[in-house]
Write a protein that holds these residues in place. Structure first.
Motif, PDB file in Angstrom:
ATOM      1  N   UNK B  11       0.813  -1.200   0.000  1.00 22.63           N
ATOM      2  CA  UNK B  11       0.000   0.000   0.000  1.00 22.63           C
ATOM      3  C   UNK B  11       0.857   1.264   0.000  1.00 22.63           C
ATOM      4  N   UNK B  12       1.952   1.224   0.741  1.00 25.65           N
ATOM      5  CA  UNK B  12       2.845   2.375   0.785  1.00 25.65           C
ATOM      6  C   UNK B  12       3.397   2.702  -0.584  1.00 25.65           C
ATOM      7  N   UNK B  13       3.871   1.671  -1.244  1.00 29.65           N
ATOM      8  CA  UNK B  13       4.444   1.841  -2.577  1.00 29.65           C
ATOM      9  C   UNK B  13       3.408   2.393  -3.537  1.00 29.65           C
ATOM     10  N   UNK B  14       2.252   1.836  -3.496  1.00 27.26           N
ATOM     11  CA  UNK B  14       1.191   2.233  -4.412  1.00 27.26           C
ATOM     12  C   UNK B  14       0.740   3.672  -4.175  1.00 27.26           C
ATOM     13  N   UNK B  15       0.625   4.007  -2.896  1.00 25.36           N
ATOM     14  CA  UNK B  15       0.190   5.373  -2.588  1.00 25.36           C
ATOM     15  C   UNK B  15       1.264   6.389  -2.959  1.00 25.36           C
ATOM     16  N   UNK B  16       2.498   6.008  -2.751  1.00 27.20           N
ATOM     17  CA  UNK B  16       3.591   6.905  -3.089  1.00 27.20           C
ATOM     18  C   UNK B  16       3.605   7.175  -4.592  1.00 27.20           C
ATOM     19  N   UNK B  17       3.446   6.114  -5.373  1.00 24.39           N
ATOM     20  CA  UNK B  17       3.441   6.269  -6.815  1.00 24.39           C
ATOM     21  C   UNK B  17       2.264   7.134  -7.264  1.00 24.39           C
ATOM     22  N   UNK B  18       1.129   6.941  -6.644  1.00 28.44           N
ATOM     23  CA  UNK B  18      -0.044   7.723  -7.006  1.00 28.44           C
ATOM     24  C   UNK B  18       0.155   9.195  -6.662  1.00 28.44           C
ATOM     25  N   UNK B  19       0.727   9.447  -5.490  1.00 28.88           N
ATOM     26  CA  UNK B  19       0.972  10.825  -5.072  1.00 28.88           C
ATOM     27  C   UNK B  19       1.943  11.510  -6.033  1.00 28.88           C
ATOM     28  N   UNK B  20       2.989  10.808  -6.354  1.00 27.40           N
ATOM     29  CA  UNK B  20       3.991  11.375  -7.258  1.00 27.40           C
ATOM     30  C   UNK B  20       3.394  11.702  -8.624  1.00 27.40           C
ATOM     31  N   UNK B  21       2.619  10.781  -9.131  1.00 28.97           N
ATOM     32  CA  UNK B  21       1.986  11.014 -10.426  1.00 28.97           C
ATOM     33  C   UNK B  21       0.999  12.174 -10.358  1.00 28.97           C
ATOM     34  N   UNK B  22       0.287  12.265  -9.239  1.00 30.82           N
ATOM     35  CA  UNK B  22      -0.679  13.352  -9.089  1.00 30.82           C
ATOM     36  C   UNK B  22       0.016  14.712  -9.074  1.00 30.82           C
ATOM     37  N   UNK B  23       1.141  14.779  -8.356  1.00 28.19           N
ATOM     38  CA  UNK B  23       1.895  16.032  -8.318  1.00 28.19           C
ATOM     39  C   UNK B  23       2.299  16.449  -9.722  1.00 28.19           C
ATOM     40  N   UNK B  24       2.827  15.513 -10.460  1.00 29.89           N
ATOM     41  CA  UNK B  24       3.281  15.807 -11.817  1.00 29.89           C
ATOM     42  C   UNK B  24       2.121  16.236 -12.706  1.00 29.89           C
ATOM     43  N   UNK B  25       1.021  15.555 -12.585  1.00 29.74           N
ATOM     44  CA  UNK B  25      -0.139  15.895 -13.415  1.00 29.74           C
ATOM     45  C   UNK B  25      -0.593  17.328 -13.141  1.00 29.74           C
ATOM     46  N   UNK B  26      -0.686  17.688 -11.861  1.00 29.72           N
ATOM     47  CA  UNK B  26      -1.121  19.037 -11.495  1.00 29.72           C
ATOM     48  C   UNK B  26      -0.099  20.075 -11.969  1.00 29.72           C
ATOM     49  N   UNK B  27       1.171  19.793 -11.757  1.00 34.26           N
ATOM     50  CA  UNK B  27       2.217  20.745 -12.147  1.00 34.26           C
ATOM     51  C   UNK B  27       2.195  20.988 -13.657  1.00 34.26           C
ATOM     52  N   UNK B  28       2.018  19.937 -14.398  1.00 37.21           N
ATOM     53  CA  UNK B  28       1.968  20.086 -15.851  1.00 37.21           C
ATOM     54  C   UNK B  28       0.735  20.848 -16.291  1.00 37.21           C
ATOM     55  N   UNK B  43       0.059  26.094  -4.668  1.00 40.97           N
ATOM     56  CA  UNK B  43      -1.135  25.757  -5.455  1.00 40.97           C
ATOM     57  C   UNK B  43      -1.108  24.323  -5.956  1.00 40.97           C
ATOM     58  N   UNK B  44       0.059  23.865  -6.357  1.00 40.32           N
ATOM     59  CA  UNK B  44       0.181  22.458  -6.752  1.00 40.32           C
ATOM     60  C   UNK B  44      -0.236  21.561  -5.591  1.00 40.32           C
ATOM     61  N   UNK B  45       0.285  21.890  -4.401  1.00 37.59           N
ATOM     62  CA  UNK B  45      -0.005  21.059  -3.242  1.00 37.59           C
ATOM     63  C   UNK B  45      -1.484  21.053  -2.881  1.00 37.59           C
ATOM     64  N   UNK B  46      -2.120  22.189  -3.002  1.00 35.12           N
ATOM     65  CA  UNK B  46      -3.559  22.247  -2.730  1.00 35.12           C
ATOM     66  C   UNK B  46      -4.323  21.287  -3.621  1.00 35.12           C
ATOM     67  N   UNK B  47      -4.005  21.369  -4.912  1.00 35.81           N
ATOM     68  CA  UNK B  47      -4.732  20.532  -5.864  1.00 35.81           C
ATOM     69  C   UNK B  47      -4.352  19.067  -5.745  1.00 35.81           C
ATOM     70  N   UNK B  48      -3.118  18.792  -5.409  1.00 35.65           N
ATOM     71  CA  UNK B  48      -2.708  17.397  -5.274  1.00 35.65           C
ATOM     72  C   UNK B  48      -3.063  16.847  -3.897  1.00 35.65           C
ATOM     73  N   UNK B  49      -3.475  17.698  -2.986  1.00 32.30           N
ATOM     74  CA  UNK B  49      -3.908  17.242  -1.667  1.00 32.30           C
ATOM     75  C   UNK B  49      -2.774  16.843  -0.742  1.00 32.30           C
ATOM     76  N   UNK B  50      -1.664  17.530  -0.845  1.00 25.88           N
ATOM     77  CA  UNK B  50      -0.524  17.235   0.023  1.00 25.88           C
ATOM     78  C   UNK B  50       0.008  18.530   0.629  1.00 25.88           C
TER      79      UNK B  50
END
Lengths: 258, 258
Positions: B11-28, B43-50
């Motif tokens: 679960x840790x691995x999966x959540x980490x990968x999802x978070x990372x991808x979400x950050x990139x998606x929002x930043x782009x 603003x990136x963090x707000x949208x990515x929820x971190x």
DNA sequence: CCCATAGAGTGTATTTTTGCACTTAATTAC
DNA sequence: GTAATTAAGTGCAAAAATACACTCTATGGG
């Protein structure tokens, strides 16, 4: 009433509330679909995206997840809207908009019920077959009423044992419950709003009927004590249009009010 | 190649990968909309929820979020499918299905590009105006090629410097790059798949041309080749091959390599 | 020029989540 | 009947996320 019901909270608070609500939503969905023993805690966790350990950090037992947490019964945005309705009146007085806002609160809460209509019907069916769950739900209802009373008292700036608060909690709670029972019954085709407004109108009609405390009789003499208390309450709110009508019906003769 | 590219992880691995991808998606997304300096990390963090602190746990600088992480360029499900294609052939031999699977990989990756088409066009436009970002991208491309080579070598059970692996990485990479450039150019109306298959067919035509190693000769003879390439490209547009034809062409060059 | 502010980035402590091993009770298989 | 398995629930340590205070740099205003 926890802070989370009113304050926005930080990221931690928000995520915690979201996780808790997600767990409850999944647990209810699986219960509706397969019954209380038809799924594992592991499956809830998979769908909610958490570990099993975390599940038990949130809820002491599997059944508690189905019951949910009292804060989840009063979502923040809905509470904020309800609380805002009491801002225009002086603290210590029952606001003009209370009844209307209570009805809207009931509609908002019904809208936000997690799960589809069919799912909720099935969940209710399942719960009726689980005695331990029924007992738990009855216990939880009292906690919800207490929370509701605190919310209402805070909005109006009155103590939680104020007669109007007490009556509002019990009566509006029961009207909502009765409306739900009818809405989720077999063969129902009417909207929840339709049915709720009908029941509210009926209650208003009922409490507008003529009533003479002096004709209550001996046993009713005990009942006249509450009437006296309620009478003073109705005077304080006699300037209120729709709310005053309801309140006066509870407390004093409608003839006197007329 | 990290475990996350192949193993499912917890679960840790999966959540980490999802978070990372979400950050990139929002930043782009924000970069496409407002340019590199038109939004804050907050603003990136707000949208990515971190939290912002978490952002920097994931990426050393703002720009790195836009570049993303190499693992995110090869999503797990896509990689799994690609790797499964090599299972039928003995380790150490180039599988019959390699070219077809590489093309499919390219299509799968294109499909999974985060952001809409228009957003990607704008992102490319913005990036072209940011020299430091261009430099970073060129550096990151090499890392991606290395990762791709490892992936490919693992699938075929050969070393990463195997000639077919090396050529596949460079040539398929450039075909994909060229296809993208055309696809995202102003006024394009064709699908990515259409264009990619055209370019693949052209490459196959090219490498199917008569070739006599003994006539390879000095450098000047090699320089006459580009003209021949362009004429054979126009011929190949009118005769897109089927999958079996694709495979047969591939097995011939790999035998030649051996 | 100086000062204030905004935003990127860092260090540290605390909180939360996860992983894992374990216990207990109920159920299932032989 | 016994043994094995499953599922609910617990304790503890490590990993991950957050909160918060701080530094540094660039920019804008006086």
């Amino acid at each position: 009433m926890g802070n989370s019901a009113i304050n926005e909270g930080g990221l931690r608070e928000r995520k915690r509330a979201a996780t808790r609500a997600a767990i409850t939503a999944v647990a209810r969905s699986l219960t509706a679909e397969r019954g209380l023993n038809g799924y594992t805690v592991e499956e809830v966790c998979e769908q909610a995206g958490i570990s099993r350990r975390t599940f038990f950090n949130y809820f002491p037992a599997k059944e508690d997840a189905i019951l949910g947490h009292v804060d989840d019964d009063f979502p923040e945005e809905v509470v904020e809207r309800f609380m805002a309705g009491g801002a225009g009146s002086p603290a210590g007085e029952i606001s003009d908009s209370l009844l209307a806002d209570l009805v809207r609160l009931s509609l908002d809460l019904a809208e936000r019920m997690s799960g589809s209509e069919e799912e909720t019907r099935q969940l209710i069916g399942v719960i009726k077959k689980e005695p331990q769950l029924m007992l738990r739900i009855i216990g939880a209802s009292e906690e919800r009423e207490a929370e509701f009373a605190r919310l209402l008292a805070a909005r109006e700036g009155v103590p939680t044992d104020h007669p109007v608060v007490r009556m509002a909690v019990v009566l509006l709670g029961n009207i909502a419950r009765k409306t739900s029972a009818g809405y989720f019954s077999e063969g129902n085709t009417r909207t929840y709003e339709d049915m709720l407004l009908e029941n509210i109108a009926a209650a208003r009609t009922l409490f507008a009927l003529p009533f003479d405390p002096s004709r209550a009789g001996p046993t009713p003499l005990n009942m006249s004590r509450p009437d006296i208390q309620q009478s003073s309450t109705s005077q304080s709110s006699s300037s209120l249009p729709s709310s005053s009508q309801t309140n006066s019906s509870q407390s004093t003769p409608s003839e006197g009010a007329q």
